[in-house]
Design an enzyme around this catalytic site. Structure first.
Site, PDB file in Angstrom:
ATOM      1  N   HIS A 238       0.818  -1.213   0.000  1.00  0.00           N
ATOM      2  CA  HIS A 238       0.000   0.000   0.000  1.00  0.00           C
ATOM      3  C   HIS A 238       0.856   1.270   0.000  1.00  0.00           C
ATOM      4  O   HIS A 238       0.452   2.285  -0.577  1.00  0.00           O
ATOM      5  CB  HIS A 238      -0.950  -0.003   1.194  1.00  0.00           C
ATOM      6  CG  HIS A 238      -1.916  -1.146   1.187  1.00  0.00           C
ATOM      7  ND1 HIS A 238      -2.795  -1.361   0.145  1.00  0.00           N
ATOM      8  CD2 HIS A 238      -2.130  -2.147   2.079  1.00  0.00           C
ATOM      9  CE1 HIS A 238      -3.526  -2.438   0.404  1.00  0.00           C
ATOM     10  NE2 HIS A 238      -3.136  -2.933   1.562  1.00  0.00           N
ATOM     11  N   GLU A 262      11.077  15.648   1.991  1.00  0.00           N
ATOM     12  CA  GLU A 262      11.699  16.285   3.146  1.00  0.00           C
ATOM     13  C   GLU A 262      12.276  15.253   4.105  1.00  0.00           C
ATOM     14  O   GLU A 262      11.546  14.440   4.666  1.00  0.00           O
ATOM     15  CB  GLU A 262      10.658  17.140   3.884  1.00  0.00           C
ATOM     16  CG  GLU A 262      11.180  17.791   5.157  1.00  0.00           C
ATOM     17  CD  GLU A 262      10.081  18.518   5.926  1.00  0.00           C
ATOM     18  OE1 GLU A 262      10.385  19.072   6.993  1.00  0.00           O
ATOM     19  OE2 GLU A 262       8.932  18.512   5.460  1.00  0.00           O
TER      20      GLU A 262
END
Length: 421
Positions: A238, A262
């Site tokens: 997933h 990030e």
């Protein structure tokens, strides 16, 4: 009693559950369990030591309606010290991290679960869907459907929904923190599982937050800031589906120049590398231009030179150069072509150059000395540029040694990643 008898591990005391309506529970497979799982981290809530003082056999029962994420919180224990400044306020501390209005009565919560099972709908616009085989062979449906929705705080009800789901960032992302809702530019991508029989009942699986920055002259750069898949759904592919949905969504948007990430955790770096490599390998035109007659596989690493404690990072290449190989990837890579393709694919610079290096490595003929040398110089130049400040402090001999060590470390990591694809 000794103090230790009244101290519990907050990671073990906090018990999480995604609660489904009764009808949904009956259709679950034997291997499916969405209740009573545990957090990875609780230090943002209960302190760096992740200890709670003043209780015996403490259970913090924290449940969510599996779709709407309506919350229930109950604290149970076998014993508690008399109230004092040293006894931790378990519910009071946790309640400061979740929205007001959570249920404390089990009957009321279960009634809310039943109601939300048919009334709750994902918020935003569906941007991707996929299926997985149903875990239970007794199910009427052979596949389970999953849907990915894009939303912002402008979507009605999403701000409140986000406040209920953001607790998972603290519990499953190291150094994770809540975002500032007052900042403009936040976008979200939420993954939900559809009820197996196809009716409109949804269950929360995970989500990612993205922030857009201005990119000269008239576009934005999307930065993937947070990414979480809940434990009951992990190791089932997933995460890859959610990441791929995000990437394809970015590529489809003419206002977005590229997707960046990030401070990714190592596990997410691997996930990103694997999926980016698979995407490039499936891009027939890209592979044909790069190698003119061959085919490829995966990524990670980046290369970090170390001197004492400083950590160094890999950096993108710059400049221009020709190719000596059969295609644009050489080696060395045709830099003008590489930069043009990078922009088309909307992949951040460092990530794209690492992917190219892995693809070259996969195609490299170990008996071709000239190509092997060109590849080695290409990678080392990138490493040198990015780690320049640290390397410049070293004597030439030490600098060359560190570069070679880092180069070999990068190769090993590339091999590891390529083996996964």
């Amino acid at each position: 009693m000794a103090n230790n008898d009244w101290t519990v591990d907050s990671n073990e005391a906090l018990v999480l559950s995604l609660v489904r309506a009764q009808e949904d529970r009956q259709g679950l497979g034997d291997s499916e369990s969405f209740e009573e799982f545990y957090p990875t981290f609780t230090y943002p809530i209960y302190g760096e030591d992740e200890k709670i003082y003043g209780y015996q056999d403490l259970v913090i029962d924290f449940r969510f309606a599996s779709g709407s994420l309506a919350q229930f919180l109950s604290v149970r224990y076998a014993g508690k010290l008399p109230a004092s400044s040293t006894v931790d306020d378990v519910e009071g501390v946790l309640s400061s991290f979740i929205p007001l209005g959570y249920e404390t009565e089990e009957e009321a919560f279960l009634a809310r679960v039943e109601k939300d099972a048919t009334s709750f709908q994902p918020i935003g616009k569906c941007i991707h869907s996929y299926t997985r085989p149903a875990p239970s062979s007794s199910s009427e449906e052979s596949n389970v459907e999953y849907e990915v929705y894009h939303a912002t705080f402008e979507d009605s009800g999403f701000r409140e929904y986000h406040r209920r789901m953001q607790i998972f960032i603290l519990l499953y992302i190291e150094a994770g923190s809540y975002i500032n809702e007052e900042e403009d530019g936040w976008e979200f991508v939420v993954l939900s599982r559809k009820r197996r029989d196809g009716t409109a009942t949804y269950h929360f699986v995970g989500y990612s937050s993205l922030y857009n920055f201005y990119c000269f002259p008239e576009k934005v750069r999307l930065r993937l800031s947070q990414f979480v898949i809940l434990p009951p759904y992990q190791r089932q592919g997933h995460g890859s589906e959610l990441y791929t949905a995000i990437y394809n969504f970015v590529v489809s948007r003419p206002d977005v120049s590229e997707l960046t990430v990030e401070d990714p955790a190592e596990a997410f770096e691997d996930l990103r590398d694997r999926n980016d490599l698979r995407m490039l390998l499936a891009n027939e035109q890209f592979m044909k231009e790069g190698f003119e007659a061959q085919s490829v596989t995966a990524s990670h690493g980046g290369g970090r030179v170390q001197k004492a404690r400083p950590r160094l990072r890999a950096v993108p290449q710059s400049g221009s150069g020709g190719t000596t190989g059969r295609g644009k990837m050489g080696p060395p890579v045709d830099r003008a072509w590489s930069e043009r393709r990078r922009k088309d694919l909307k992949i951040a610079g460092r990530q794209f150059h690492r992917l190219v290096e892995m693809l070259i490595m996969l195609h490299l003929d170990p008996t071709d000395v000239q190509s092997a040398r060109a590849f080695r110089l290409q990678v080392k130049e990138r490493l040198y540029r990015f780690n320049f400040e640290i390397l410049a402090q070293m004597e030439k001999e030490e600098r060359l040694q560190k570069l070679e060590e880092t180069f070999q470390s990068v190769l090993e990591d590339y091999k590891r990643l390529l083996a996964m694809v």
